[in-house]
Design a protein around this motif. Structure first.
Motif, PDB file in Angstrom:
ATOM      1  N   ARG A  57       0.471   5.748   0.509  1.00 50.79           N
ATOM      2  CA  ARG A  57      -0.403   6.803   1.023  1.00 50.79           C
ATOM      3  C   ARG A  57      -0.408   7.948   0.036  1.00 50.79           C
ATOM      4  O   ARG A  57       0.638   8.432  -0.382  1.00 50.79           O
ATOM      5  N   VAL A  58      -1.605   8.354  -0.389  1.00 50.19           N
ATOM      6  CA  VAL A  58      -1.782   9.485  -1.302  1.00 50.19           C
ATOM      7  C   VAL A  58      -2.884  10.386  -0.753  1.00 50.19           C
ATOM      8  O   VAL A  58      -3.588  10.008   0.189  1.00 50.19           O
ATOM      9  N   LYS A 107       0.846  -1.198   0.000  1.00 46.71           N
ATOM     10  CA  LYS A 107       0.000   0.000   0.000  1.00 46.71           C
ATOM     11  C   LYS A 107       0.880   1.246   0.000  1.00 46.71           C
ATOM     12  O   LYS A 107       1.998   1.232   0.512  1.00 46.71           O
ATOM     13  N   VAL A 119      -3.777   3.226  -0.698  1.00 45.25           N
ATOM     14  CA  VAL A 119      -4.187   2.522  -1.914  1.00 45.25           C
ATOM     15  C   VAL A 119      -3.092   1.548  -2.349  1.00 45.25           C
ATOM     16  O   VAL A 119      -1.959   1.623  -1.884  1.00 45.25           O
ATOM     17  N   VAL A 136      -6.154  13.176  -1.985  1.00 44.75           N
ATOM     18  CA  VAL A 136      -7.020  13.720  -3.028  1.00 44.75           C
ATOM     19  C   VAL A 136      -7.564  15.035  -2.491  1.00 44.75           C
ATOM     20  O   VAL A 136      -8.079  15.094  -1.373  1.00 44.75           O
ATOM     21  N   ARG A 146     -12.198   6.470  -5.124  1.00 43.74           N
ATOM     22  CA  ARG A 146     -12.166   5.883  -3.772  1.00 43.74           C
ATOM     23  C   ARG A 146     -12.226   6.939  -2.667  1.00 43.74           C
ATOM     24  O   ARG A 146     -12.620   6.627  -1.547  1.00 43.74           O
ATOM     25  N   SER A 147     -11.834   8.154  -2.977  1.00 44.86           N
ATOM     26  CA  SER A 147     -11.831   9.206  -1.951  1.00 44.86           C
ATOM     27  C   SER A 147     -13.242   9.577  -1.500  1.00 44.86           C
ATOM     28  O   SER A 147     -13.428  10.082  -0.401  1.00 44.86           O
ATOM     29  N   LEU A 157      -5.577   8.717   1.669  1.00 45.82           N
ATOM     30  CA  LEU A 157      -5.992   7.349   1.357  1.00 45.82           C
ATOM     31  C   LEU A 157      -4.798   6.411   1.353  1.00 45.82           C
ATOM     32  O   LEU A 157      -3.702   6.804   0.962  1.00 45.82           O
ATOM     33  N   CYS A 201      -2.328   1.801  -8.135  1.00 46.07           N
ATOM     34  CA  CYS A 201      -3.582   2.561  -8.191  1.00 46.07           C
ATOM     35  C   CYS A 201      -3.463   3.710  -9.192  1.00 46.07           C
ATOM     36  O   CYS A 201      -2.478   4.447  -9.198  1.00 46.07           O
ATOM     37  N   ASP A 215      -8.794   5.997 -10.063  1.00 44.23           N
ATOM     38  CA  ASP A 215      -9.209   5.115  -8.965  1.00 44.23           C
ATOM     39  C   ASP A 215      -9.120   5.833  -7.620  1.00 44.23           C
ATOM     40  O   ASP A 215     -10.014   5.718  -6.785  1.00 44.23           O
ATOM     41  N   ALA A 216      -8.054   6.562  -7.402  1.00 48.37           N
ATOM     42  CA  ALA A 216      -7.887   7.281  -6.132  1.00 48.37           C
ATOM     43  C   ALA A 216      -8.974   8.335  -5.963  1.00 48.37           C
ATOM     44  O   ALA A 216      -9.548   8.484  -4.877  1.00 48.37           O
TER      45      ALA A 216
END
Length: 95
Positions: free
Chosen positions: A5-6, A3, A23, A8, A35-36, A21, A27, A31-32
């Motif tokens: 960490r990003v 995983k 992810v 948005v 998913r946010s 997030l 990803c 997608d990010a």
């Protein structure tokens, strides 16, 4: 799968939100964004069709570009006035 960490981010003049997030490594930008669930804070925001960038640099294809650890995806608003016209309007007011 590892995983990363990003974040948005989206902002209006009166309100902004950054969502962190975790992810998968592969990803995509789109997608990010999806998913946010950032659209829960901004009703009417169409996450499927928004223009996006990473740290202020536009992303051409959000469906294929993958993210790296620590990157921030920024969702861009539609411009109400063309930037050139806005500058011309400001210049005209000063004269």
């Amino acid at each position: 799968m590892n995983k990363i960490r990003v974040e948005v981010a989206y902002a209006l003049p009166e309100k902004q939100k950054i969502i962190a997030l975790d992810v998968e490594e592969n990803c995509t930008v789109r997608d990010a964004v999806l998913r946010s669930n950032i659209d829960a804070f901004f009703p009417g925001l169409d996450l499927e069709n928004v223009k996006v960038g990473i740290f202020g640099k536009a992303v051409r294809n959000a469906d294929t570009q993958t993210l790296k650890e620590g990157e921030r995806v920024e969702i861009y608003r539609e411009l109400k006035v063309d930037p050139k016209q806005a500058r011309a309007n400001r210049a005209a007011k000063k004269s």
